[in-house]
Structures are given as structure tokens and as C-alpha cells.
Design a protein around this motif. Structure first.
Motif: not given
Length: 119
Positions: A37-40, A87-91, A110-119
Motif C-alpha cells: 500500500r501507498q498512502a499519500p 491510518e489504513d487509507t492508501a492505494v 496490479g493497477q491499485g485499488t483505493l481504500v479510504t477509511v473515514s473516522s
């Protein structure tokens, strides 16, 4: 050979997601499958890996929450992510070492899939 990752999305903290990574093409065998994973603003990091013998390895930050698995008959790897936090938010990227008769053993992404976790 292609890897197709899917399953990302927007969830709230504490919820779960399951990522999939499907390999297609003239595949003879798949050795290790790995999720990164890669976070911003951060470097890509290893999240979890699984060998052809189903030995698994996890980053300390996800141990006990994430589970990596694979279905060799479907050439598919999975990452079950529970109790997600912001903190798990990342591609999330999948990687697999795949053997073909024409190219031998190579790493594919693979091309990556975005995971966004809101608080």
C-alpha cells in the motif's frame, strides 16, 4: 499476464473490506502473492504476503486485523481487512511472482485499488 485488483472503497473506521487480485494469462504457476500500500506522501510498504505453500507474513501495523489468502484454482489472492482505521487509507497494490513458459518467472503488479477509511 495481467493482475487486476479490486474491492477498494470508502468505509468508516471499524468496518471491513476484502480486496481481490486476479491473475490472468498463460500462467503456469504463481509463487508469492503480496499486497502493498501507498498512502499519500508516503513510500509504498508491504502489507502482507503469502507463499505458494501458504506461509504468510504481515506488517506489524496490520497483524491481527488483516488476513491474506489465495485460491490457486482461481489464480486469485485476497486481503481481508477488518477493523479498519484512517491510518489504513492508501492505494493498495497486489504483486505476484508468476511463471510462464514464454517469460519464465517475473513479478507483476496490479493497477491499485483505493481504500479510504473515514473516522
Amino acid at each position: 499476464v495481467q493482475l487486476q485488483a479490486s474491492g477498494g472503497g470508502l468505509v468508516q473506521a471499524g468496518e471491513s473490506l476484502k480486496l481481490s487480485c486476479v491473475a490472468s494469462g498463460r500462467i503456469v504457476s504463481i509463487n508469492a502473492m503480496t499486497w502493498y500500500r501507498q498512502a499519500p506522501g508516503k513510500q509504498r510498504e508491504l502489507v502482507a504476503a503469502i507463499t505458494s505453500g501458504d506461509t504468510t507474513n504481515y506488517a506489524d501495523s496490520v497483524k491481527g486485523r488483516f488476513t491474506i489468502s489465495r485460491d490457486n484454482a482461481k489464480n486469485t489472492g485476497y486481503l481481508q481487512m477488518n477493523n479498519l482505521s484512517p491510518e489504513d487509507t492508501a492505494v493498495y497494490y497486489c504483486n505476484a511472482r508468476i511463471y510462464t513458459f514464454t517469460r519464465g518467472s517475473n513479478d507483476y503488479w496490479g493497477q491499485g485499488t483505493l481504500v479510504t477509511v473515514s473516522s
